[in-house]
Design a protein around this motif. Structure first.
Motif: not given
Length: 436
Positions: A70, A73-74, A214, A218-220, A354, A357, A359-360
């Motif tokens: 992630v 992307k940041y 964050e 977001n990487s959870y 990624v 979106g 990721n989960k």
């Protein structure tokens, strides 16, 4: 390289070339020093070293916090905040590393309380976790397609550690000194990356609680999936070491090492393609999907060529490189080289995950893979030893990469794109017809 340059441009090609040079140097040093080390230590001690490395690999995934998926992307989306984002990431990784080392010490002291060699090797190897925090700088260079600086840093670090290992081999050093090698390499690399980064940027270390939070949130999903991937990839060695013995780990590790030698090509392309494909999504869905399929097709068909070659000459390769004492690794090598194709396809798919979106969902199909891998390893290791572990890995890789994503509505598309790519559907750009 001309094909890659035509598809995504000169800067991509240049960045990929630098990454390829890095992997080639790593390959050459690995072949020379790695093979010499394996021969010197023998299957038993080499097995202890790799058994410890498998445990450390699991914790290194925890310490990485899944940020590699992630943070680029940041960097791309927030160029003015790159300094704060970078050092926030380094800070949370370093903190996690210290906590992990404490856990490792307690765990190893309880499980291997009567084996001082195994205990000391693992504890020494764990020191690398702290210094690995600084490899986060690598992702900043990737985001601006300037990987040549990272290549130079890694080359210097690897060269130094290779000389260190050669000294150990010549001086008949004990196993403990070899266990320190990864920590020394990580320390040198971290120092060099920091120096290069500050030459390109002002010395302004800034840590943000907001970005730290964050990044972790977001990487959870990638943290959980990363842990599952780590279990998935290291389970074979850990189970072999406990069910059969450390010598089998040494034999299996030789097969696994050779099976991953060719990774330097696809991983270099994946790392360079990631920011390009992420940006393409903003401009054209068709171009974005075409680039993804091109990446998948490149990995798959190159993998087929490599796997056919290894299948034909595995026995000769093992015998000439590692010696007769490792000849039992030849058959597991054949199986693992085919397994590597699906592993790399899964790595490339992370770009799609990624970008879309979703990721989960990764943790679910990696959980399926871990369960399958554990059950298959338990059954096959008891029946076939190291060969059984290789079979379990191949089947589990296919389940994780191809079958599991099909079980979820929102991740089916990634498998469809992959399937089209393997059939070369809309992969090769059509040349415009010349006007008469």
């Amino acid at each position: 390289m001309k094909i890659i340059k035509k598809i995504v441009g000169n800067r991509f090609a240049s960045n990929t070339l630098w990454l390829l040079l890095d992997r080639i140097l790593q390959l050459l040093l690995g072949l020379i020093v790695g093979i010499w080390t394996a021969r010197y230590l023998g299957p038993s001690n080499f097995g202890v070293l790799n058994y410890g490395a498998s445990i450390i690999t699991f914790f290194s995934v925890i310490c990485s916090l899944g940020l590699e998926n992630v943070i680029i992307k940041y960097f791309v989306d927030n160029p003015k905040k790159n300094n704060t984002i970078l050092f926030s990431a380094i800070a949370i990784r370093a903190t996690t590393a210290v906590l992990s080392i404490i856990v490792i010490y307690i765990m190893v002291s309880l499980i291997h309380y009567d084996d001082k060699i195994v205990k000391s090797v693992i504890i020494l190897q764990s020191l690398a976790l702290i210094f690995n925090s600084f490899d986060t700088i690598d992702y900043w260079f990737q985001s601006i397609l300037m990987s040549k600086y990272v290549v130079l840093a890694k080359s210097i670090a690897r060269l130094f550690v290779s000389l260190w290992k050669i000294y150990l081999l010549i001086s008949n050093a004990s196993l403990a000194f070899f266990a320190l090698s990864s920590a020394i390499e990580a320390l040198i690399l971290g120092i060099i990356l920091l120096v290069i980064y500050f030459k390109k940027n002002k010395i302004n270390v800034s840590i943000s609680k907001r970005y730290s939070t964050e990044l972790v949130l977001n990487s959870y999903h990638f943290i959980l999936s990363g842990l599952l991937i780590s279990l998935f990839t290291q389970m074979d060695k850990i189970m072999l070491g406990n069910l059969i013995g450390k010598e089998s780990v040494g034999v299996y590790s030789v097969a696994a090492n050779i099976a991953t030698l060719w990774y330097f090509i696809p991983l270099s392309v994946i790392n360079s393609a990631r920011p390009i494909i992420l940006k393409k999504k903003q401009n054209s869905i068709l171009d974005y999907q075409r680039n993804l399929k091109q990446l998948y097709a490149f990995i798959f068909w190159l993998g087929v060529l490599v796997s056919v070659f290894i299948t034909l000459f595995s026995n000769i390769i093992i015998k000439h490189l590692y010696g007769q004492q490792y000849i039992e690794a030849s058959v597991p090598l054949i199986i693992l080289i085919w397994s590597s194709i699906f592993s790399l396809l899964g790595t490339a798919r992370n770009i799609w995950i990624v970008s879309e979106g979703v990721n989960k969902y990764t943790k679910y199909y990696f959980l399926i893979g871990v369960i399958a891998n554990f059950l298959l390893n338990y059954i096959f290791i008891n029946l076939f030893g190291a060969l059984g572990s290789a079979l379990a890995t191949l089947i589990a890789q296919i389940i994780t990469t191809i079958i599991a994503p099909m079980l979820f509505k929102k991740t089916k598309e990634s498998t469809y794109l992959m399937g089209k790519a393997l059939l070369l559907h809309d992969v090769i750009p059509k040349n415009k017809k010349l006007k008469r």
